[in-house]
Write an enzyme that holds these catalytic residues in place. Structure first.
Site, short mmCIF file in Angstrom:
data_model
loop_
_atom_site.label_atom_id
_atom_site.label_comp_id
_atom_site.label_asym_id
_atom_site.label_seq_id
_atom_site.Cartn_x
_atom_site.Cartn_y
_atom_site.Cartn_z
N ASN A 207 0.86 -1.19 0.00
CA ASN A 207 0.00 0.00 0.00
C ASN A 207 0.89 1.24 0.00
O ASN A 207 2.11 1.13 -0.02
CB ASN A 207 -0.94 -0.02 1.21
CG ASN A 207 -0.16 -0.05 2.51
OD1 ASN A 207 0.55 0.88 2.84
ND2 ASN A 207 -0.28 -1.16 3.24
N ASP A 276 -3.32 -6.92 5.17
CA ASP A 276 -4.22 -7.85 5.86
C ASP A 276 -4.16 -9.25 5.26
O ASP A 276 -4.60 -10.22 5.88
CB ASP A 276 -5.67 -7.34 5.75
CG ASP A 276 -5.92 -6.25 6.79
OD1 ASP A 276 -5.35 -6.32 7.89
OD2 ASP A 276 -6.69 -5.31 6.49
N LYS A 286 10.38 -16.20 -10.60
CA LYS A 286 9.50 -15.24 -11.26
C LYS A 286 8.43 -15.98 -12.06
O LYS A 286 8.77 -16.88 -12.87
CB LYS A 286 10.32 -14.34 -12.19
CG LYS A 286 9.50 -13.24 -12.80
CD LYS A 286 10.34 -12.38 -13.73
CE LYS A 286 9.43 -11.47 -14.52
NZ LYS A 286 10.11 -10.82 -15.61
N PHE A 322 -3.90 3.07 14.79
CA PHE A 322 -4.44 3.99 13.78
C PHE A 322 -5.55 3.26 13.04
O PHE A 322 -5.56 2.02 12.98
CB PHE A 322 -3.36 4.38 12.78
CG PHE A 322 -2.55 5.59 13.20
CD1 PHE A 322 -1.64 5.49 14.23
CD2 PHE A 322 -2.72 6.81 12.57
CE1 PHE A 322 -0.89 6.58 14.63
CE2 PHE A 322 -1.98 7.91 12.94
CZ PHE A 322 -1.06 7.81 13.98
N LYS A 336 -12.78 -0.90 15.85
CA LYS A 336 -11.38 -1.37 15.91
C LYS A 336 -10.76 -1.07 17.26
O LYS A 336 -9.94 -1.86 17.76
CB LYS A 336 -10.55 -0.70 14.80
CG LYS A 336 -10.84 -1.29 13.42
CD LYS A 336 -10.02 -0.63 12.33
CE LYS A 336 -10.40 -1.19 10.96
NZ LYS A 336 -9.78 -0.50 9.85
N LYS A 340 -9.46 -4.49 18.80
CA LYS A 340 -8.00 -4.66 18.83
C LYS A 340 -7.43 -4.41 20.22
O LYS A 340 -6.21 -4.42 20.40
CB LYS A 340 -7.34 -3.73 17.81
CG LYS A 340 -7.66 -4.12 16.37
CD LYS A 340 -7.05 -3.16 15.36
CE LYS A 340 -7.50 -3.46 13.94
NZ LYS A 340 -6.50 -4.20 13.15
#
Ligand code: PMT
Length: 400
Positions: A207, A276, A286, A322, A336, A340
């Site tokens: 990301n 995730d 490859k 976060f 969350k 968490k």
């Protein structure tokens, strides 16, 4: 104000404004020692600064001898703050590279005092890739930057590059001098950046986390006295020096690093964006095309690192996470926080302009089990300070 402040003046036309800066700092009670670069001394005279600072002014590293001390080292050691105003592109480049070829740059290299830089130059020079890279290097090393402002410049153009007004520089200097050491004695573990899940040796899923938020937190916590351990995924941003750094690649690596480090911490702040999912069967070689046939890849869920850390939580630990959300932001973040096992979650709605991944700014809501505090658009550094204020308040009221 009882402080020893060095004001380094480099050779830009804004050097004349440094006289007002020195005068204001002296009026506030600071002991100000001025250094002019040889180029600055072509634009403004040492005599002006001697009269304003009531101290001898240094221009040359080797020729001048002020008492018997080694000029730049003694000066550097007694400084509580060093300000470079104006900082030309040339002086910024030298500071970024650690070049010490005059009294100003030698002193900057020899001091452990915070460095406050007020750049001033022509817009094109300010925007030049080299200057921006030097700026990033200086920021990553913990330097503080004020300005430059936009407006009409000495070269006759209008744009960014004008030195901030002396009043703004003084305000920033006061903020730095008054900075709290309220995190002294605390061990803080901070995660930053993305993780990568490899499909094969050359392809991965990841990301856009840059690490900026986590690094800003690490920098701020260190400056407030904390001992910082940083666990960072792959980033092009440079992590702050001074933190104990562990680099990780995948979410499983992050999990192992956190399990090894978390027990010794007082506060854990997880600003990283771990993947995730990972590929169920990554290839050691490859992958080749398959004659036009669709390629089906299976993903398996990664462990939740924050949950694993919370499962080992000690009574006197404070856990901050976060939440990067695109929809139902508040509801998801509140969920969350509980799921968490966190004490606080910092919600950033990453669809908002100026918030989230890759930016220098963020917009956040600090959510605890008791209350929610909005933090409007601000620099990640400023947000880091707000998060640390809130985290410390929580940590202080945690059962011991
Ligand atoms: O790095 P920057 O470019 O500065 O961007 C900052 C940021 C947007 C990445 C940062 O501010 C942020 O929001 N980080 C959390 C991103 C994220 O993974 O959000 P989440 O809602 O998926 O996860 C919630 C929390 O659980 C986070 O603390 C995360 O670290 C943690 N998590 C997530 C997944 C996972 N498998 N394990 C985890 O521990």
């Amino acid at each position: 104000m009882e402080a020893n402040i060095i004001v380094g003046v480099s050779g830009g036309i804004a050097a004349y404004k440094a006289a007002e800066l020195v005068s204001s700092l002296v009026k506030l009670g600071a002991n100000v020692e001025v250094i002019l670069t040889p180029n600055a001394a072509q634009l403004v005279t040492p005599a002006t600064f001697e009269a304003l600072s009531h101290n001898p002014v240094r221009v040359d590293t080797f020729v001048q001898k002020i008492s018997r001390e080694i000029g730049h080292v003694a000066l550097a050691q007694r400084a509580d703050l060093m300000i470079v105003a104006p900082a030309t592109a040339n002086t910024m480049a030298k500071l970024a590279c650690g070049i010490a070829d005059n009294m100003l740059t030698s002193t900057a290299l020899a001091t452990k005092a915070p460095l406050l830089i007020a750049p001033a130059m022509n817009t094109t020079m300010w925007e030049a890739e080299a200057t921006q890279a030097n700026l990033r290097t200086l920021l990553a090393r913990g330097a503080h930057i004020v300005g430059p402002d936009s407006g009409s410049l000495a070269c006759g153009t209008v744009g960014s590059g004008r030195m901030s007004e002396p009043t703004e520089i003084v305000a920033e200097a006061l903020r730095l001098l008054g900075r709290k050491s309220d995190w002294e004695g605390l061990n803080v573990l901070i995660t930053a950046g993305p993780t990568r899940e490899h499909l094969d040796p050359v392809r991965f899923m990841s990301n856009e986390s840059s690490g900026k938020m986590g690094f800003a937190l690490a920098r701020a916590a260190m400056e407030r006295g904390a001992k910082v351990t940083l666990v960072a995924g792959p980033t092009t941003e440079t992590p702050p020096s001074g933190a104990v750094l562990t680099r990780v690649e995948s979410t499983l690596d992050l999990l192992s690093a956190m399990e090894a480090l978390c027990d010794a911490q007082d506060v854990i702040i997880q600003a990283a964006a771990p993947a995730d999912y990972r590929f169920e069967a990554p290839s050691g070689k490859k992958l080749k095309k398959n004659g036009g046939e669709p390629l089906t890849l299976k993903l398996v869920e990664n462990p939740d690192v924050a949950k694993a850390v919370a499962a080992r939580k000690k009574d006197n630990q404070t856990l901050i996470g976060f939440a990067a959300e695109t929809d139902d932001a508040l509801a998801n973040a509140r969920r969350k926080l509980t799921d968490k096992g966190l004490d606080m979650i910092v919600l950033n709605d990453v669809t908002r302009k100026g918030a989230g991944f890759g930016t220098d700014t963020n917009i956040a809501t600090l959510i605890t089990r008791r209350d929610e505090t909005e933090c409007p658009l601000m620099s990640k550094r400023e947000l880091a300070e707000r998060i640390l204020d809130a985290a410390l308040a929580l940590h202080t009221i945690q059962p011991k």
